[in-house]
Motif scaffolding. Structure first.
Motif, PDB file in Angstrom:
ATOM      1  N   VAL A 254      47.010  41.304  35.144  1.00  0.00           N
ATOM      2  CA  VAL A 254      45.606  41.316  34.721  1.00  0.00           C
ATOM      3  C   VAL A 254      44.783  40.385  35.597  1.00  0.00           C
ATOM      4  CG1 VAL A 254      44.011  40.857  32.827  1.00  0.00           C
ATOM      5  CG2 VAL A 254      46.233  41.889  32.355  1.00  0.00           C
ATOM      6  N   PHE A 255      45.305  39.185  35.855  1.00  0.00           N
ATOM      7  CA  PHE A 255      44.540  38.211  36.623  1.00  0.00           C
ATOM      8  C   PHE A 255      44.373  38.647  38.085  1.00  0.00           C
ATOM      9  CE2 PHE A 255      46.409  35.221  33.314  1.00  0.00           C
ATOM     10  CZ  PHE A 255      45.297  35.330  32.507  1.00  0.00           C
ATOM     11  N   LEU A 256      45.373  39.312  38.639  1.00  0.00           N
ATOM     12  CA  LEU A 256      45.237  39.839  39.997  1.00  0.00           C
ATOM     13  C   LEU A 256      44.189  40.941  40.043  1.00  0.00           C
ATOM     14  CD1 LEU A 256      48.964  40.024  41.204  1.00  0.00           C
ATOM     15  CD2 LEU A 256      47.228  38.340  41.864  1.00  0.00           C
ATOM     16  N   PHE A 257      44.185  41.802  39.025  1.00  0.00           N
ATOM     17  CA  PHE A 257      43.195  42.877  38.974  1.00  0.00           C
ATOM     18  C   PHE A 257      41.794  42.309  38.784  1.00  0.00           C
ATOM     19  CE2 PHE A 257      40.969  46.459  36.815  1.00  0.00           C
ATOM     20  CZ  PHE A 257      41.102  47.404  37.837  1.00  0.00           C
ATOM     21  N   LEU A 258      41.649  41.308  37.915  1.00  0.00           N
ATOM     22  CA  LEU A 258      40.351  40.665  37.727  1.00  0.00           C
ATOM     23  C   LEU A 258      39.869  40.044  39.031  1.00  0.00           C
ATOM     24  CD1 LEU A 258      40.828  38.830  34.290  1.00  0.00           C
ATOM     25  CD2 LEU A 258      39.468  40.879  34.730  1.00  0.00           C
ATOM     26  N   CYS A 259      40.766  39.410  39.749  1.00  0.00           N
ATOM     27  CA  CYS A 259      40.406  38.778  41.013  1.00  0.00           C
ATOM     28  C   CYS A 259      39.950  39.828  42.022  1.00  0.00           C
ATOM     29  CB  CYS A 259      41.587  37.983  41.558  1.00  0.00           C
ATOM     30  SG  CYS A 259      41.175  36.908  42.940  1.00  0.00           S
ATOM     31  N   SER A 260      40.609  40.974  42.029  1.00  0.00           N
ATOM     32  CA  SER A 260      40.218  42.045  42.949  1.00  0.00           C
ATOM     33  C   SER A 260      38.839  42.596  42.587  1.00  0.00           C
ATOM     34  CB  SER A 260      41.259  43.165  42.937  1.00  0.00           C
ATOM     35  OG  SER A 260      41.212  43.916  41.733  1.00  0.00           O
ATOM     36  N   LEU A 261      38.522  42.667  41.287  1.00  0.00           N
ATOM     37  CA  LEU A 261      37.196  43.120  40.860  1.00  0.00           C
ATOM     38  C   LEU A 261      36.123  42.121  41.272  1.00  0.00           C
ATOM     39  CD1 LEU A 261      37.877  44.423  37.226  1.00  0.00           C
ATOM     40  CD2 LEU A 261      37.585  45.781  39.295  1.00  0.00           C
ATOM     41  N   ASN A 262      36.482  40.851  41.268  1.00  0.00           N
ATOM     42  CA  ASN A 262      35.544  39.795  41.632  1.00  0.00           C
ATOM     43  C   ASN A 262      35.349  39.695  43.136  1.00  0.00           C
ATOM     44  OD1 ASN A 262      33.782  37.780  40.826  1.00  0.00           O
ATOM     45  ND2 ASN A 262      35.312  36.170  40.972  1.00  0.00           N
ATOM     46  N   ARG A 263      36.197  40.419  43.869  1.00  0.00           N
ATOM     47  CA  ARG A 263      36.129  40.499  45.328  1.00  0.00           C
ATOM     48  C   ARG A 263      36.330  39.144  46.002  1.00  0.00           C
ATOM     49  NH1 ARG A 263      30.991  44.737  45.441  1.00  0.00           N
ATOM     50  NH2 ARG A 263      31.995  46.290  44.119  1.00  0.00           N
TER      51      ARG A 263
END
Length: 449
Positions: A254-263
């Motif tokens: 989840v945290f990796l995906f959130l980080c990717s969304l945050n660019r």
């Protein structure tokens, strides 16, 4: 699925001047001990109400003024909730999805069902929750929405729930993203009994805990394996760390995906058959995906989608750091050795920029150094230093009692993989001793001493 509607009204709170918001169901351990009956709530967020969810009626969408059926719709589906508490990442993912494009964001709150100390009960509820969500999406379609504009984002058990919805709709859903799909009770499941590529027009999966709570194997059109898909850096290695020992690797998806969304972290995946081959530097080219280059984890997959659909199931691997922004900077290191004696060792490389430096330790296996041999390495650094002024190199052979043998490098070349705009760095004819560090100034690769 639940007749006590007071359970829903309990979750309302005042917001602003007279406005009411619907919040994610907040339960406690007593509910989990007693057990909960499934009730599915759909909480709508848009750019105009990012901090105030509105519960949708499952059957009368025309009465929902904030719900624009002509826009894309993303459904966020949580997984097993053994304590009954809301996921800590719900608000974050809602805000970050809204930054990607103007869309409907629907949080699928099936906490009454997922919150149960008996995991097997929660698993049994995924089919019922999927049936409920399928009916809602069919109503959306009847009222003008396109199935191809629907994106289901499922976490753990929620990934399989999303797969069941996609299967119910004959794979016509636009996209399903599975964040570390749950492993327990699904390890021997057939494709019909878990998330698989046929459940949507495009399925992408991120693996972070395959040796515990996550599911092994490949289950999408593209499967991203962070640090090999199992143990994540920074997560506890012993049970004495308490709850974090059990959930850290699994939650990292989840945290990796959130980080990717945050660019803030561009996590590039390299197509490869295994993580060990990736670490060996055998899979560092992406000609298949040109001109778009290697796939990057995240929301926008448009530039790789068609190629991935043509390729079938593709596995891609990447490594991360232990903390935000998780990204490592990778260099392909090519060197030609000319030492008289065969040596085996671990390679340490430091990049220096002013007083700052970052180090890569290539130690997943011993490197073989022999006469006139070309060797390719993958060097991954925790920090991105833009102006490299000096490089230092050490080859540790473990030899502590005999004479130090010389190792000669006819050429060493550094290729920045995620920074193609940066020049290649080279050095020619370096004489070094084993276990001793040698430092040199890198040169452009078309230059020689």
């Amino acid at each position: 699925y639940c007749t006590d509607m007071s359970l829903v009204s309990e979750k309302r709170k005042s917001y602003g001047s007279g406005e009411y918001c619907d919040n994610f169901t907040d339960l406690n351990l007593s509910h989990c001990f007693i057990g909960t009956s499934l009730y599915v709530r759909l909480l709508l967020y848009t750019r105009s109400n990012l901090d105030c969810g509105h519960e949708l009626n499952h059957h009368h969408l025309s009465t929902q003024p904030l719900f624009n059926l002509t826009q894309p719709t993303a459904f966020v589906i949580h997984g097993y909730r053994p304590t009954g508490a809301p996921p800590i990442w719900i608000d974050h993912i809602v805000h970050l999805l809204a930054e990607q494009e103007d869309m409907n964001i629907i949080v699928v709150d099936w906490n009454r069902g997922a919150a149960n100390l008996n995991y097997f009960t929660a698993v049994s509820y995924t089919r019922e929750a999927a049936h409920n969500l399928t009916g809602f999406i069919m109503t959306m379609e009847e009222e003008g929405a396109s199935l191809s504009s629907v994106h289901l984002i499922g976490v753990s058990l929620g990934a399989h729930l999303a797969g069941f919805v996609g299967a119910n709709l004959k794979g016509k859903i636009g996209r399903i993203t599975g964040l570390d799909p749950a492993g327990p009770m699904f390890t021997s499941a057939t494709p019909e009994e878990r998330l698989d590529p046929s459940d949507a027009m495009f399925v992408d999966v991120l693996h972070t805990d395959m040796n515990s709570f996550g599911l092994r194997g490949a289950h999408g059109h593209i499967d991203f394996y962070a640090n090999g898909g199992a143990d994540q850096p920074g997560c506890p290695k012993t049970i004495f760390a308490g709850k974090s020992y059990f959930v850290c690797d699994h939650q990292r998806s989840v945290f990796l995906f959130l980080c990717s969304l945050n660019r803030t972290c561009s996590l590039t995946g390299y197509p490869c058959s295994s993580y060990s081959d990736f670490l060996d530097g055998r899979c560092l080219q992406c000609e298949t995906f040109k001109p778009a280059s290697c796939p990057v984890l995240g929301y926008d997959v448009s530039q790789w989608r068609e190629t991935l659909l043509q390729l079938g199931q593709t596995k891609v691997f990447f490594s991360t750091t232990a903390t935000l922004p998780y990204r490592k900077l990778s260099y392909r290191v090519d060197m030609v050795t000319w030492n008289q004696y065969l040596r085996w060792g671990v390679v340490y490389i430091r990049l220096h920029s002013g007083r700052n430096f970052t180090e890569a330790r290539i130690d997943h296996k011993l490197l073989r150094l022999e006469q006139y041999t070309s060797t390719r390495l993958l060097a991954q650094f925790d920090e991105d230093l833009p102006n490299i002024q000096k490089i230092s190199l050490r080859i540790n052979t473990g030899n502590v009692i005999g004479p130090r043998y010389k190792i000669r490098l006819l050429r060493i070349r550094f290729t920045p993989l995620e920074r193609p705009e940066r020049p290649l760095m080279c050095r020619f004819d370096i004489i070094m001793e084993e276990n001793m560090e040698v430092a040199f100034r890198p040169l452009p690769c078309d230059s020689r001493l």
